[in-house]
Design a protein around this motif. Structure first.
Motif, PDB file in Angstrom:
ATOM      1  N   ILE A  52     -14.672  32.005  -4.140  1.00 11.18           N
ATOM      2  CA  ILE A  52     -15.533  30.769  -4.408  1.00 11.18           C
ATOM      3  C   ILE A  52     -14.929  29.429  -3.987  1.00 11.18           C
ATOM      4  O   ILE A  52     -15.943  28.505  -3.429  1.00 11.18           O
ATOM      5  CB  ILE A  52     -15.888  30.715  -6.190  1.00 11.18           C
ATOM      6  N   PRO A 102     -16.787  25.930  -0.162  1.00 12.92           N
ATOM      7  CA  PRO A 102     -17.054  24.452   0.170  1.00 12.92           C
ATOM      8  C   PRO A 102     -16.304  24.273   1.454  1.00 12.92           C
ATOM      9  O   PRO A 102     -17.037  23.240   2.277  1.00 12.92           O
ATOM     10  CB  PRO A 102     -16.143  23.736  -0.906  1.00 12.92           C
ATOM     11  N   LEU A 138     -26.002  28.733  -2.583  1.00  8.06           N
ATOM     12  CA  LEU A 138     -24.901  29.146  -3.277  1.00  8.06           C
ATOM     13  C   LEU A 138     -24.270  27.811  -4.044  1.00  8.06           C
ATOM     14  O   LEU A 138     -24.201  27.743  -5.298  1.00  8.06           O
ATOM     15  CB  LEU A 138     -24.107  29.699  -2.741  1.00  8.06           C
ATOM     16  N   LEU A 139     -24.148  26.838  -3.371  1.00 12.89           N
ATOM     17  CA  LEU A 139     -23.519  25.624  -3.833  1.00 12.89           C
ATOM     18  C   LEU A 139     -24.419  24.553  -4.600  1.00 12.89           C
ATOM     19  O   LEU A 139     -23.817  24.103  -5.791  1.00 12.89           O
ATOM     20  CB  LEU A 139     -22.666  24.964  -2.864  1.00 12.89           C
ATOM     21  N   LEU A 182     -26.594  18.257 -11.386  1.00 11.91           N
ATOM     22  CA  LEU A 182     -25.802  18.697 -12.650  1.00 11.91           C
ATOM     23  C   LEU A 182     -25.493  17.174 -13.298  1.00 11.91           C
ATOM     24  O   LEU A 182     -24.591  16.631 -12.671  1.00 11.91           O
ATOM     25  CB  LEU A 182     -24.481  19.292 -12.524  1.00 11.91           C
ATOM     26  N   PHE A 207     -23.771  16.797  -8.080  1.00 12.38           N
ATOM     27  CA  PHE A 207     -23.821  16.157  -9.204  1.00 12.38           C
ATOM     28  C   PHE A 207     -24.517  14.885  -9.378  1.00 12.38           C
ATOM     29  O   PHE A 207     -24.658  14.220  -8.438  1.00 12.38           O
ATOM     30  CB  PHE A 207     -22.204  15.972  -9.581  1.00 12.38           C
ATOM     31  N   ARG A 260     -20.593  22.439 -20.617  1.00  9.75           N
ATOM     32  CA  ARG A 260     -19.987  23.797 -20.529  1.00  9.75           C
ATOM     33  C   ARG A 260     -19.182  23.889 -18.965  1.00  9.75           C
ATOM     34  O   ARG A 260     -18.743  24.902 -18.638  1.00  9.75           O
ATOM     35  CB  ARG A 260     -21.242  24.538 -20.214  1.00  9.75           C
ATOM     36  N   ILE A 267     -16.320  26.563 -18.155  1.00  9.79           N
ATOM     37  CA  ILE A 267     -15.746  26.415 -16.767  1.00  9.79           C
ATOM     38  C   ILE A 267     -14.999  25.223 -16.499  1.00  9.79           C
ATOM     39  O   ILE A 267     -15.391  24.160 -16.589  1.00  9.79           O
ATOM     40  CB  ILE A 267     -17.019  26.646 -15.921  1.00  9.79           C
ATOM     41  N   SER A 288     -16.982  23.792  -5.892  1.00  5.80           N
ATOM     42  CA  SER A 288     -16.828  25.199  -6.472  1.00  5.80           C
ATOM     43  C   SER A 288     -16.960  25.178  -7.849  1.00  5.80           C
ATOM     44  O   SER A 288     -17.389  26.062  -8.566  1.00  5.80           O
ATOM     45  CB  SER A 288     -15.487  25.931  -6.055  1.00  5.80           C
ATOM     46  N   LEU A 289     -16.629  24.140  -8.407  1.00  2.00           N
ATOM     47  CA  LEU A 289     -17.234  23.786  -9.825  1.00  2.00           C
ATOM     48  C   LEU A 289     -18.875  24.067 -10.041  1.00  2.00           C
ATOM     49  O   LEU A 289     -19.184  24.924 -10.819  1.00  2.00           O
ATOM     50  CB  LEU A 289     -16.753  22.678 -10.390  1.00  2.00           C
ATOM     51  N   GLY A 290     -19.250  23.302  -9.253  1.00  2.00           N
ATOM     52  CA  GLY A 290     -20.837  23.407  -9.292  1.00  2.00           C
ATOM     53  C   GLY A 290     -21.313  24.777  -8.893  1.00  2.00           C
ATOM     54  O   GLY A 290     -22.381  25.486  -9.577  1.00  2.00           O
ATOM     55  N   TYR A 291     -20.671  25.701  -8.022  1.00  2.00           N
ATOM     56  CA  TYR A 291     -21.074  27.047  -7.899  1.00  2.00           C
ATOM     57  C   TYR A 291     -20.950  27.844  -9.198  1.00  2.00           C
ATOM     58  O   TYR A 291     -21.717  28.697  -9.367  1.00  2.00           O
ATOM     59  CB  TYR A 291     -20.222  27.625  -6.633  1.00  2.00           C
ATOM     60  N   ARG A 292     -19.777  27.853  -9.537  1.00  2.00           N
ATOM     61  CA  ARG A 292     -19.469  28.477 -10.936  1.00  2.00           C
ATOM     62  C   ARG A 292     -20.611  28.068 -12.021  1.00  2.00           C
ATOM     63  O   ARG A 292     -21.167  29.038 -12.726  1.00  2.00           O
ATOM     64  CB  ARG A 292     -18.104  28.534 -11.334  1.00  2.00           C
ATOM     65  N   LEU A 293     -20.843  27.087 -12.038  1.00  2.00           N
ATOM     66  CA  LEU A 293     -21.899  26.571 -13.101  1.00  2.00           C
ATOM     67  C   LEU A 293     -23.449  27.145 -12.833  1.00  2.00           C
ATOM     68  O   LEU A 293     -24.021  27.333 -13.633  1.00  2.00           O
ATOM     69  CB  LEU A 293     -21.762  24.829 -13.268  1.00  2.00           C
ATOM     70  N   ARG A 294     -23.462  27.203 -11.536  1.00  2.00           N
ATOM     71  CA  ARG A 294     -24.973  27.576 -11.215  1.00  2.00           C
ATOM     72  C   ARG A 294     -25.004  28.908 -11.140  1.00  2.00           C
ATOM     73  O   ARG A 294     -25.970  29.501 -11.331  1.00  2.00           O
ATOM     74  CB  ARG A 294     -25.221  26.966  -9.942  1.00  2.00           C
ATOM     75  N   ASN A 295     -23.963  29.791 -10.647  1.00  2.00           N
ATOM     76  CA  ASN A 295     -24.323  31.275 -10.620  1.00  2.00           C
ATOM     77  C   ASN A 295     -23.097  32.069 -11.593  1.00  2.00           C
ATOM     78  O   ASN A 295     -23.572  33.469 -11.592  1.00  2.00           O
ATOM     79  CB  ASN A 295     -23.523  31.652  -9.371  1.00  2.00           C
ATOM     80  N   GLU A 296     -22.423  31.697 -12.354  1.00  2.00           N
ATOM     81  CA  GLU A 296     -21.756  32.579 -13.225  1.00  2.00           C
ATOM     82  C   GLU A 296     -22.597  32.926 -14.565  1.00  2.00           C
ATOM     83  O   GLU A 296     -23.340  31.989 -15.107  1.00  2.00           O
ATOM     84  CB  GLU A 296     -20.504  32.030 -13.757  1.00  2.00           C
TER      85      GLU A 296
END
Lengths: 212, 212
Positions: A12, A16, A79-80, A87, A112, A174, A192, B204-212
Motif C-alpha cells: 500500500i 503512491p 485504488l488511491l 475525503l 482530500f 476515522r 487508521i 496511502s492514508l487515503g487508500y486505507r480509508l477507502r479500501n480497508e
C-alpha cells in the motif's frame, strides 16, 4: 479487482510511488513499460513490481510489450482516489508545520479536502490557512457534529494530541495524518493512522550517517 | 557493541521510537522495564523488542527485573548521536515546508546543526530562518567548499532537486533529508537518503480509508 484487502501495508505504501512514476511516464508520452524498466527507474526489482501489481489482480503486462501505462494509472487512481470523492479533513494546530502540510490537503490532488482548521492560540484564531478560517479548538465539537470530517491532521505537541485524540475518535474521525509524537494507534487500534514522525526520520538518517 | 552494521533498515527506523519512549519513561522516574511492558506501550511485541536490542549486543534485560532504562538510553544515544558532535546541515528551499522542517535541525536534539539555508527567490535571500541568513543558491558552491556541510535538507520541487543533487553530491554532501519528489538514491546509490514523501504518505492514508 480481486484482492484489495490482501494487499499488505508495505505494498500500500508503494502505490503512491508507482502512481508518481507512471504519471511522469504518461506526461512524457510513454504508453507502455516493462516491469524491468519501471523497476530500474524506481530503484526496485522487476519481480517486486509484478508481485505488487498482481495484488490488485486485473492488470497484466503483455509479453514483449509490457504494461499499459494508462491501465496501470486507471487502476491506481481507482485504488488511491476511489470514485473521486474527496475525503473531508480538518487541521488541528496551525503552527508553521500545520500551515506547511495543510497545502497537501488543500489541493485536491491527493484525494482530500481541507474543511476546517483549529488552534488554541488567540493569535491564530480568525486568520486563514489555505483560504480556510482558523477556528478556536472550542468549536471542534459543534463543527464535527455538523460537518462530519473523516480525517484529522494532527500538528500539535504530544500532550495536546494525547488529550484530544479520544474526542476526535468519538466525533467520528476515522483517519489520522499524525505529525505529533503521540502514537495514537496504540490506544485506538480501530482508527487508521499514518504517522509522520519527522524527528524520528531525521534521527535515523543520523544513525546511518554515523554508523554505516 | 557488536553488530551495528548488521542492523537492518527497519530496525534502524525503530531506534528513534525506542529512544522517545524510554526518554518519557525516564522523565516519569521509571528505572527498569520488561520487554513485554515496553512492547505493549509501543504497540509492538516483546520478541521484537528483544530482537531489536540484541542487534546492538551489549544490553541485556535481567530476568524478573527487565532492562535498565538508563542503559538502554545510553546505548541509543551512542547509536543515534555518536559522540555528541552535531552533523552540519544545509537547507535548500526556504518555502513554508523548508521553514517548518528546518526547526528539527536548528535545535540540537536530533543530532544536527543548521549552518546555512539557500533559495533561488530574491524575496527570500537576506531574510532569516531559525536565526540563519538565507543565501542565494549561487553561493552554494563557495559555501560548501569552505564549510563542508555533510547533510542537505531538500525542500524544493522535483525538477530543482533533480538539477541540484549531482552538484550537492560532488560538493561532499553524503546524507539527504529529502522532501522533494525526486528519488535521488536511484542515481546516487552511494549517498544516504531519508525520503519524506508527504504526498505519498497522505495518498496511502487515503487508500486505507477507502479500501480497508
Amino acid at each position: 479487482m480481486a484482492n484489495y484487502a490482501k494487499a499488505s501495508l508495505p505494498v500500500i505504501k508503494r502505490l503512491p510511488k508507482y502512481y508518481r512514476y507512471l504519471k511522469a511516464l504518461q506526461a512524457s508520452g510513454i504508453t507502455s513499460i516493462s516491469s524491468r524498466e519501471l523497476a530500474s527507474q524506481m530503484g526496485t526489482t522487476a519481480s517486486q513490481v509484478r508481485q505488487d501489481f498482481n495484488c490488485f489482480g486485473d492488470v497484466n503486462g503483455r509479453q514483449g510489450i509490457g504494461y499499459s501505462v494508462e491501465s496501470l494509472l486507471h487502476m491506481l487512481e481507482g485504488l488511491l482516489f476511489g470514485n473521486g470523492e474527496l475525503l473531508p479533513a480538518i487541521l488541528i494546530g496551525t503552527g508553521r508545520l500545520g500551515k506547511a502540510v495543510s497545502r497537501f490537503i488543500a489541493t485536491s490532488t491527493n484525494g482530500f479536502r481541507l474543511i476546517a482548521a483549529f488552534d488554541v492560540s488567540e493569535d491564530e484564531v480568525g486568520k486563514t490557512v489555505n483560504g480556510i478560517q482558523i477556528r478556536h479548538i472550542n468549536e471542534l465539537d459543534t463543527f464535527c457534529r455538523q460537518y462530519h470530517p473523516q480525517v484529522a491532521v494532527l500538528c500539535l505537541p504530544r500532550e495536546g494530541a494525547m488529550q484530544l485524540s479520544g474526542t476526535l475518535v468519538e466525533l467520528g474521525i476515522r483517519g489520522f495524518w499524525n505529525f505529533s509524537h503521540y502514537d495514537l494507534s496504540v490506544p485506538y487500534p480501530q482508527v487508521i493512522c499514518e504517522n509522520v514522525h519527522l524527528g524520528d526520520s531525521l534521527m535515523s538518517l543520523g544513525y546511518r550517517l554515523r554508523n554505516e
